[in-house]
Design a protein around this motif. Sequence first.
Motif, short mmCIF file in Angstrom:
data_model
loop_
_atom_site.label_atom_id
_atom_site.label_comp_id
_atom_site.label_asym_id
_atom_site.label_seq_id
_atom_site.Cartn_x
_atom_site.Cartn_y
_atom_site.Cartn_z
N UNK A 73 0.81 -1.21 0.00
CA UNK A 73 0.00 0.00 0.00
C UNK A 73 0.84 1.26 0.00
N UNK A 74 0.48 2.21 0.87
CA UNK A 74 1.16 3.51 0.90
C UNK A 74 2.62 3.43 1.34
N UNK A 75 3.01 2.32 1.97
CA UNK A 75 4.40 2.18 2.43
C UNK A 75 5.36 2.23 1.26
N UNK A 76 4.99 1.59 0.13
CA UNK A 76 5.88 1.54 -1.03
C UNK A 76 6.17 2.93 -1.59
N UNK A 77 5.28 3.89 -1.38
CA UNK A 77 5.50 5.24 -1.90
C UNK A 77 5.87 6.26 -0.85
N UNK A 78 6.04 5.83 0.40
CA UNK A 78 6.37 6.73 1.50
C UNK A 78 7.87 6.99 1.51
N UNK A 79 8.26 8.26 1.54
CA UNK A 79 9.68 8.61 1.51
C UNK A 79 10.43 8.18 2.76
N UNK A 80 9.69 7.90 3.84
CA UNK A 80 10.36 7.44 5.06
C UNK A 80 10.83 6.00 4.93
N UNK A 81 10.30 5.28 3.96
CA UNK A 81 10.70 3.91 3.70
C UNK A 81 11.60 3.89 2.47
N UNK A 82 12.73 3.19 2.57
CA UNK A 82 13.67 3.09 1.45
C UNK A 82 13.71 1.66 0.95
N UNK A 83 13.95 1.51 -0.34
CA UNK A 83 14.13 0.18 -0.93
C UNK A 83 15.30 -0.52 -0.24
N UNK A 84 15.08 -1.75 0.11
CA UNK A 84 16.11 -2.50 0.82
C UNK A 84 16.94 -3.32 -0.17
N UNK A 85 18.25 -3.20 -0.03
CA UNK A 85 19.16 -3.96 -0.89
C UNK A 85 20.10 -4.78 -0.01
N UNK A 86 20.56 -5.87 -0.54
CA UNK A 86 21.49 -6.72 0.19
C UNK A 86 21.88 -7.92 -0.64
N UNK A 87 23.00 -8.52 -0.30
CA UNK A 87 23.48 -9.66 -1.08
C UNK A 87 23.91 -10.84 -0.21
N UNK A 88 23.56 -10.80 1.08
CA UNK A 88 23.91 -11.90 1.98
C UNK A 88 22.69 -12.79 2.18
N UNK A 89 22.88 -14.07 2.01
CA UNK A 89 21.79 -15.04 2.20
C UNK A 89 22.23 -16.07 3.23
N UNK A 90 21.51 -16.12 4.32
CA UNK A 90 21.73 -17.16 5.32
C UNK A 90 20.82 -18.34 5.03
N UNK A 91 21.33 -19.53 5.29
CA UNK A 91 20.54 -20.76 5.20
C UNK A 91 20.69 -21.51 6.51
N UNK A 92 19.89 -22.56 6.67
CA UNK A 92 20.05 -23.39 7.86
C UNK A 92 21.41 -24.07 7.88
N UNK A 93 22.05 -24.12 6.73
CA UNK A 93 23.35 -24.78 6.61
C UNK A 93 24.52 -23.80 6.69
N UNK A 94 24.24 -22.50 6.59
CA UNK A 94 25.34 -21.54 6.59
C UNK A 94 24.86 -20.17 7.06
N UNK A 95 25.61 -19.60 8.00
CA UNK A 95 25.40 -18.21 8.42
C UNK A 95 26.73 -17.69 8.92
N UNK A 96 26.90 -16.39 8.87
CA UNK A 96 28.18 -15.78 9.23
C UNK A 96 27.91 -14.51 10.03
N UNK A 97 27.87 -14.64 11.35
CA UNK A 97 27.59 -13.51 12.24
C UNK A 97 28.66 -12.43 12.11
N UNK A 98 29.92 -12.85 11.97
CA UNK A 98 31.02 -11.89 11.97
C UNK A 98 30.89 -10.86 10.85
N UNK A 99 30.36 -11.27 9.71
CA UNK A 99 30.27 -10.36 8.57
C UNK A 99 29.28 -9.22 8.82
N UNK A 100 28.43 -9.35 9.87
CA UNK A 100 27.40 -8.35 10.12
C UNK A 100 27.68 -7.50 11.36
N UNK A 101 28.82 -7.71 12.01
CA UNK A 101 29.13 -6.92 13.20
C UNK A 101 29.29 -5.45 12.84
N UNK A 102 28.67 -4.60 13.65
CA UNK A 102 28.79 -3.16 13.41
C UNK A 102 30.19 -2.70 13.80
#
Length: 667
Positions: A638-667
Amino acid sequence: ALLISQRLSLRNQAIVHLLLLLASAVVLPFALSNRVLASLQTQQSPIIWLLTTLLVTVGPPFLFLSATAPLLQRWFSHTSHRSARDPYFLYAISNAGSMLALLAFPFVLEPVLAVRTQSVIWATGYACLVALIIVCAIVLNRRKVNTTQAEDVVDNAVEPVGVAKRLEWTLLALVPSSLMLGVTTYIATDIATVPLIWIVPLALYLLTFILAFGKKQFIRPPFASTMLPITVVCLGVFRVLNPPVSIWVMFGLHLLLFFLAALVCHQRLAQSRPHVSKLVEYYLWIAVGGVIGGAFNALLAPLIFPTPLEYPIAIVLACLMRPTTDDERKSGWLFPVIFAALIFLVTYILSLFVPRLGLSLRYKDAIVLLLPLAICFVFSIQRPIAFALGLAALMLGSLPHLNTTNKILASERNFFGIWRVTANPILRFRVLHHGTTIHGIQLDDESRKCEATSYYYKDGPIGQVFDVYNAKSTNMPVATIGLGSGTLGTYSVPGQEWDFYDIDPSIVRIASNPMLFTFLSNCTRGSYRVMLGDARLKLREAPDGRYGVIVMDAFSSDSVPVHLLTSEALELYLTKLAPDGVLAFHISNRHLKLEPVLGGLAHRSALSAFIRRDDAGNIPGRYSSLWVVIARNDAALGEIAGDSRWAKLHGDIVWTDDFSNILSLLK
């Protein structure tokens, strides 16, 4: 098995041990079937299920691998090597290998290897180890000496191990084991919920073994024994006065205290090591002590202590493990007992009368707690038993003071952690805490009790999500993963069905208790059910396409459970979501940047995803939050898609039940 096998010849020892190692290999490579996962009972504590599952999976190979170290040291003592008469230095090398593996796994192996690959590699390494043990046995068997007769001669000449010595070994191993788990729980609960924080205390624990059993003593025993009570006093001063220092200062003080305490115990263990003929029994009692210490913290303490009291108890025991002085041995227990009684009396009297004075809380704490601590330090620093008993007396005597200064309405502790409900009389609201993280706030004002607060306020991201959803003509059920104080229930409308999924029975009791929070009982206008159990398992039971909105709001203190953010989890959510439904993910976090994971998952599944970071400002009862919404297309948002307070989300990391990497996401 080790105690029995040590009476056998070296050849028979090798045969018995290798048979056990080969038999335990039947569970390799490690895996958990859906049948095993389905056997988890959601209405009771998972401890028994967890221990049973570990016992029948990783248990056998781990058990006999741990028994391999003392066995190989015993074999080494039969060689002609110049260090064969004192092979205990190999224990330092063994722990160095453990420490290397501990640090290498999260930083080197886990980021590049899937779980299945890790299991296969581990099974391969296990097979290689069995082969190397066979080689050791063959080489040792070439000796022409009748080792069994030689051992009988030595055993007759060596003084037998008495009950007192076994008890000493057990206690010296028990205290550091309990203290390691205690300091880990305390730091993760009350200081900083940092991912992988448990690695640091465990690494220090292994380091103390390395330093204590190494051939070269880099830290002399008197130094650690002297510094331990000084560090205890420094930590007490910082804890009471709470100076404006970084949390990492407190973090470092707790770790220094643990390091010194463990080093004192392990150095005494190393100094009391027996003749090599008693090596196997020595390591057995060390293992028994470690198991008792770990079991006390993991199994018993959550049942009997509402807060991590096992940690200060272990500190007192560690101080008691310091080597006694000649003066203290001569005086016996009379002075320590009288001294502890006086400390208790002074602290208890101060606890009763000081709160009546018109002083600030900090000054009251300083008088009640620091004055007896100073007396304890000055008059018993050179008397380990008196200092430890005085410290215990101080803790007991201060209970009346601590009970009056803490505004805790309720506290529950179980396998999943410690929950506290506190009152803020100044701002007039009550707060739900899990560790260092706030999980819900309710205002005391009767006219505002059904007002959404904390991360869920009306004009925030999640408020907008429900404004859009409730404006639709459909009125499909809503699911929330994570109950908290039940604040999200305020967004329900009459005739709407809500399913709250939560794994923790304690939080269900707290949220359902109208004496603590009334979001569920008075503010949820639709009908609702609380589904107790792991959301991934319980959601499978829901009909496909049942929900119009699924809110992922599950946290363990400040951490989002990894298995709820994998591609398999997203596939499950989409199966249970209506075609025009919305997924809302709460990912507010102090330590992890989770946006790339959700962006990667959405991109991989060709979904529409938006993110909104909201600053709550300085409004009491509100907290800044970060939310991500995902749907099959923009129209569903609805209106969320056109609200300037919401930004399109981008990312290229995919976690699976077989693989995840916490260290790559540390701030």
